[in-house]
Design an enzyme around this catalytic site. Structure first.
Site, PDB file in Angstrom:
ATOM      1  CE1 TYR A   7       0.922  -3.687   5.444  1.00  0.00           C
ATOM      2  CE2 TYR A   7       1.317  -3.502   2.842  1.00  0.00           C
ATOM      3  CZ  TYR A   7       2.041  -3.670   4.088  1.00  0.00           C
ATOM      4  OH  TYR A   7       2.617  -3.644   4.667  1.00  0.00           O
ATOM      5  CB  SER A   8      -5.655  -0.459   2.943  1.00  0.00           C
ATOM      6  OG  SER A   8      -5.038  -0.196   3.940  1.00  0.00           O
ATOM      7  CD  GLN A  15      -4.774  -2.405   7.120  1.00  0.00           C
ATOM      8  OE1 GLN A  15      -3.685  -1.931   6.728  1.00  0.00           O
ATOM      9  NE2 GLN A  15      -5.567  -2.703   6.978  1.00  0.00           N
ATOM     10  CD  GLU A  70       0.525   4.472   0.801  1.00  0.00           C
ATOM     11  OE1 GLU A  70       0.982   2.594   0.733  1.00  0.00           O
ATOM     12  OE2 GLU A  70       0.321   4.999   0.937  1.00  0.00           O
ATOM     13  NE  ARG A 130       0.786   0.420  -0.667  1.00  0.00           N
ATOM     14  CZ  ARG A 130       1.664   0.075  -1.362  1.00  0.00           C
ATOM     15  NH1 ARG A 130       2.543  -0.611  -1.635  1.00  0.00           N
ATOM     16  NH2 ARG A 130       2.418   1.380  -0.717  1.00  0.00           N
ATOM     17  CG  ASP A 131      -3.767   0.598  -0.717  1.00  0.00           C
ATOM     18  OD1 ASP A 131      -3.587  -0.779   0.044  1.00  0.00           O
ATOM     19  OD2 ASP A 131      -3.567   1.427  -0.466  1.00  0.00           O
ATOM     20  CG  ASN A 173      -2.535   2.408   9.426  1.00  0.00           C
ATOM     21  OD1 ASN A 173      -2.456   1.390  10.648  1.00  0.00           O
ATOM     22  ND2 ASN A 173      -2.377   2.534   8.597  1.00  0.00           N
ATOM     23  CG  ASP A 174      -4.413   3.051   5.739  1.00  0.00           C
ATOM     24  OD1 ASP A 174      -3.946   4.119   7.053  1.00  0.00           O
ATOM     25  OD2 ASP A 174      -4.523   2.605   4.401  1.00  0.00           O
TER      26      ASP A 174
END
Length: 484
Positions: free
Chosen positions: A109-110, A66, A232, A178-179, A49-50
């Site tokens: 995570y991203s 991800q 996000e 996040r991110d 994913n991302d």
């Protein structure tokens, strides 16, 4: 990074290698799937994913992402790693970042890559979920740690550094921060992160730094009225003198002209000078993609100065089937790479990266009216309309229909299975269409990329054709087969 709610087992580099040796059968099964894409990035096996950390270094594009490598067997999310020089031919590398510390044990995570004097500074969110009792994981029970590692070549990374943790973010926020995305403006370094406050209101946090390591909170970008509960995957870009913030507001829905949209991803034109002040303005939010399968894009500038975008060709929490291929050991893919530009109206537009033209083999060109031609699943179609307000219908592949009438452009995938139905957007005119089809995907660029529709498509891939029907005069068509 779309929040993954399940606690998953931790995986380090050696654990990945051992598991990979056990998954030979899955690798062969995935490779034999006829729905494997031809010129899109996809995982050799497992879940992708991302896009993360996109950059170009010494002529090579590095695409981190991800990755749950043996999905549906669950482990904490890794950063997969793929390299390319042309976004047509890809080389899969060993994963770059593992959730192997106490700061990221439930998922790397991203995040992003920022290059300075030959060094790649890689920032991401380390996810930790406590399990000693029941938590809501919104206001208690989790850590969202901002982590830094660096690299000189994109393959080898220094030990991780913990830069920020929950107590370093504003106190009125939930535990969803996040991110990180880092950039430079006016000689200063800035970082943005997506956030959710205690009133379930989304925003983007802005931090400032002099050395890329020590960060000070400055302000938050948000709207006057609530606009989704979490923003996000934020991105920032400046094209000429125009600034834009990209975000994915979760659970934001709007209705325009009777068309209901779940705006999972879009952008705000931003008016802010990055001069240390607190005054800013977010202008009208616009959806980046009108299709069924587009989320968590990341943008970056390559060595030629182009702004490029790559997105995850799926969406979280869909009410249709996004895992059609999981039975064959793999799932999801990235969009085709897109160049971003700003048109005369100030709109942020997308067009396929020019390098993709290297796959073209011309099949036909001619008048639009009555055009009909058999095609393979992998083709490029360009349509130029002389009467842009006139209705038309365009059959694509087996049963996908793109139609324009009464000022509404609609993509109907009802006959293609997997639960996808119709997506629409209001348009006063349709001047041109640019369509990329792959085995199980379709990307449609409208009016120079002012609007796009990105969708996975699961038809039979047999007896496919394109057929244009309209009462309008003039117009022309170009059709190419795409061969890697």
């Amino acid at each position: 990074m779309a929040d993954m709610t399940l606690k998953k087992k931790r995986m380090d580099r050696e654990g990945y290698r051992q598991q990979l040796r056990l998954e030979e059968e899955k690798l062969h099964l995935a490779a034999a799937d006829p729905r494997r894409l031809t010129y899109h990035l996809e995982p050799p096996v497992g879940w992708l994913n991302d896009p993360n950390g996109l950059c170009q270094k010494d002529g090579v594009y590095h695409i981190y992402h991800q990755y749950v490598p043996f999905y549906p067997e669950l482990c904490s999310v890794l950063w997969g790693h793929v390299t390319t020089k042309d976004f047509i031919h890809y080389e899969v590398q060993e994963p770059a970042i593992y959730p192997d510390t106490d700061w990221d044990q439930n998922g790397a995570y991203s995040g992003c890559t920022f290059q300075e004097k030959g060094t790649m500074y890689v920032y991401y969110t380390g996810n930790v979920r406590h399990a000693d009792r029941d938590y809501d994981y919104i206001t208690e029970g989790r850590e969202q740690n901002t982590i830094l590692t660096t690299s000189e070549d994109g393959f080898h990374f220094t030990p991780k550094q913990l830069l920020m943790r929950n107590e370093d973010y504003p106190p009125d926020l939930s535990l969803h921060v996040r991110d990180p995305k880092v950039f430079r403006e006016n000689g200063r370094y800035y970082m943005i992160q997506g956030a959710r406050d205690l009133d379930a209101r989304g925003s983007i946090l802005l931090f400032e730094s002099e050395d890329l390591i020590h960060w000070t909170y400055r302000l938050r970008f948000t709207t006057k009225t609530p606009f989704g509960y979490m923003w996000e995957c934020p991105n920032y870009l400046k094209v000429g003198d125009r600034r834009f913030l990209i975000a994915c507001p979760q659970e934001y829905r709007q209705t325009k002209g009777g068309i209901v949209k779940d705006n999972w991803c879009g952008y705000f034109p931003l008016e802010y000078d990055f001069d240390g002040g607190t005054e800013y303005e977010l202008l009208e939010y616009r959806t980046l993609d009108q299709g069924f399968d587009f989320y968590a894009p990341q943008v970056f500038q390559d060595e030629s100065g182009r702004w490029l975008l790559l997105g995850w060709m799926s969406t979280p929490d869909a009410d249709y089937d996004c895992e059609m291929t999981v039975e064959n050991g793999w799932v999801h893919a990235m969009t085709a790479p897109r160049e971003l530009y700003v048109n005369e109206a100030g709109r942020l537009c997308q067009r396929p990266m020019k390098e993709l033209e290297g796959m073209r083999r011309e099949i036909a060109r001619g008048p639009a009216q009555g055009f009909q031609k058999a095609v393979s699943a992998c083709f490029e179609l360009k349509v130029f309309l002389d009467m842009p307000k006139q209705p038309f219908e365009l059959l694509l592949r087996e049963s996908a229909v793109l139609s324009y009438r009464d000022g509404v452009l609609s993509l109907d995938l009802t006959g293609c299975g997997a639960g996808r139905t119709v997506k629409s957007v209001e348009l006063s005119k349709v001047r041109d269409l640019w369509i990329l089809s792959d085995t199980s995907s379709m990307e449609i660029f409208v009016n120079g990329g002012e609007e796009t529709f990105t969708s996975r498509i699961y038809d039979s891939m047999k007896d496919l054709k394109v057929k244009f029907s309209s009462g309008q005069r003039g117009g022309r068509v170009e059709l190419y087969e795409l061969i890697v």
